[in-house]
Design a protein around this motif. Sequence first.
Motif, PDB file in Angstrom:
ATOM      1  N   ILE A  97      -1.444  -0.965  -3.959  1.00 48.55           N
ATOM      2  CA  ILE A  97      -2.143  -0.478  -3.706  1.00 48.55           C
ATOM      3  C   ILE A  97      -2.477   1.306  -3.471  1.00 48.55           C
ATOM      4  N   ILE A  98      -3.103   2.035  -4.139  1.00 50.86           N
ATOM      5  CA  ILE A  98      -2.516   3.689  -4.005  1.00 50.86           C
ATOM      6  C   ILE A  98      -4.020   4.003  -3.192  1.00 50.86           C
ATOM      7  N   LEU A  99      -3.838   4.578  -2.346  1.00 50.98           N
ATOM      8  CA  LEU A  99      -4.616   5.687  -1.773  1.00 50.98           C
ATOM      9  C   LEU A  99      -4.097   6.378  -1.621  1.00 50.98           C
ATOM     10  N   GLU A 100      -5.436   7.028  -2.565  1.00 48.09           N
ATOM     11  CA  GLU A 100      -5.344   8.322  -3.878  1.00 48.09           C
ATOM     12  C   GLU A 100      -6.252   9.695  -3.071  1.00 48.09           C
ATOM     13  N   VAL A 157       1.021  -1.395   0.093  1.00 51.23           N
ATOM     14  CA  VAL A 157       0.082   0.047  -0.067  1.00 51.23           C
ATOM     15  C   VAL A 157       0.443   1.031   0.590  1.00 51.23           C
ATOM     16  N   ILE A 158       0.465   2.162  -0.783  1.00 52.04           N
ATOM     17  CA  ILE A 158       1.112   3.012  -0.590  1.00 52.04           C
ATOM     18  C   ILE A 158       0.451   4.642  -0.508  1.00 52.04           C
ATOM     19  N   TYR A 159       0.537   5.814   0.570  1.00 54.02           N
ATOM     20  CA  TYR A 159      -0.636   6.365   0.179  1.00 54.02           C
ATOM     21  C   TYR A 159      -0.048   8.048  -0.005  1.00 54.02           C
ATOM     22  N   LEU A 160      -0.737   8.519  -0.537  1.00 50.94           N
ATOM     23  CA  LEU A 160       0.010   9.685  -2.006  1.00 50.94           C
ATOM     24  C   LEU A 160      -1.409  10.945  -2.044  1.00 50.94           C
ATOM     25  N   ILE A 161      -0.056  12.136  -1.345  1.00 49.08           N
ATOM     26  CA  ILE A 161      -1.464  13.106  -1.975  1.00 49.08           C
ATOM     27  C   ILE A 161      -0.621  13.757  -3.050  1.00 49.08           C
TER      28      ILE A 161
END
Length: 508
Positions: free
Chosen positions: A271-274, A238-242
């Motif tokens: 998985i991308i947390l956008e 998982v990657i968290y991005l702003i």
Amino acid sequence: MSNVKTFHDSVLTAASGGTATPKLLPNGDQKPLEKPKAKDWTSHLSTESKTRKASPLKSSFKYLSNPGLISLGGGLPTPAYFPFESISAKVATVGKFSEEETLTSGTTISVPKYDKSAGAYDLARALQYGSGSGSPELLEFLTQHTEMIHHPPYADWKCVMTAGNTSALATCYRMLMNRGDFLLMEEYTFPSAVETASPMGIKPLGVKIDGEGVIAEALDELLSNWDEAARGGRKPCVIYLIPTGQNPTGSTGSAERRKAVYAVCQKHDVIILEDEPYYFLQMQPYVRDAAAAPLPGSHEEFIADLIPSYLSLDTDGRVIRLDSFSKVIAPGSRCGWLTGPAQLMERALRHNEVSIQSASGFSQAILYQLLSQTWGHSGYLDWLINLRAEYTARRDICLKAMEEYLPEGICSWVNPAAGMFIWIEVDPSKHPQISEGLPVIEDRVFQKAIDKNVLVVPGSWFIVDEDAKYSKGKLFYRITFACVASELVVEALKRFGAAIKEEYGIAA
């Protein structure tokens, strides 16, 4: 801004089914292209999420719409004891969005306790226990809005309402990660994203960034060379991005950068947390000593001018997009929505059922009346275009003041293309007491600014990896131009510039 009816109608029609842009058949007829289904994400679910089951009580709600049904099943209080006969609010009229115009010519919207008209969303329903996915009426509007803006390129995507992005983020963490897992993030990020993860036993890990956000090559190198034994945990999934107007750096990734990062996530099955609260705060280009570029002249032009979201690039269903009304309507609404593959949205729904239950009924009722019943999609786009103009003007005033008051050669920054923040780099090597170390210099500049009655935020407060806080030999401070009146922003920057000059021994 006039409503282009055929444009909106075609988009809203597309939102009702899993079809893509039509293609011509040999006989000249049009046949819709079927969108692919999302990947199966069972292997990415946490142990907690895999064990969640549907609430048997909530599953019985589907019978409440049966004609003539008398329900003795649910523990629902009677609306007769809701002490609200109606709620109303005076809101901006489309095309007259300023505070002054709203005061004199605003539109009053009202939600009664009981409304017998077909399909009405009244207080008797809004304030009652409801679905964990949110009110069907508001959810329909948000689903249409998502299709209009992002056109997700796979068929089985869904939206689920949330109590804002911080709560939604906790839901995503618990759905996708177990204790001991690593979570990838931009090396500087929103502190609550870190603080939410750490008590869950999730280990935040920063990825190198530049003026466009996460560097795709750095992400690929990190994942390609992952050593579970050395790291003490499995390879991150998982990657968290702003991605837009990033907090704190103000960076915005180009379409090319987003495609590159998405390709790396495909390669390593991440998985991308956008997280996109600032997506609609994209601004006109800043040109020093020049008038701002003209605003988009139509809704189509406005939408086309938005940087493509990760959701719009997502052919796999590996993006979970977090949207919120916090920056475009009001943070106190505590109302937002997730968009992602139906499989993961069903898991998020199960989590909602035993946590927030649902987004606030008051907020949903007012937002539905405002967005769906009063402004409509056309009016909401007009509001977002208005926000673009307002934030562009605020940013430009701030940048001009920075150019005037911050010492050249000591301070540098990247002009933000979106969001609310500017990330100022202050060169510590030119400080007369550099031998005292970066933490001391950072605090001295901060305290000197406080002494001059201006608050800025030290960049070290946003670092993900605590051990790397000062390892780059750089100092940053985050400022915002969003809330304070423009004349006060100018005064604040004048004070901050004086504080830096005094601390660095530069003549005023």
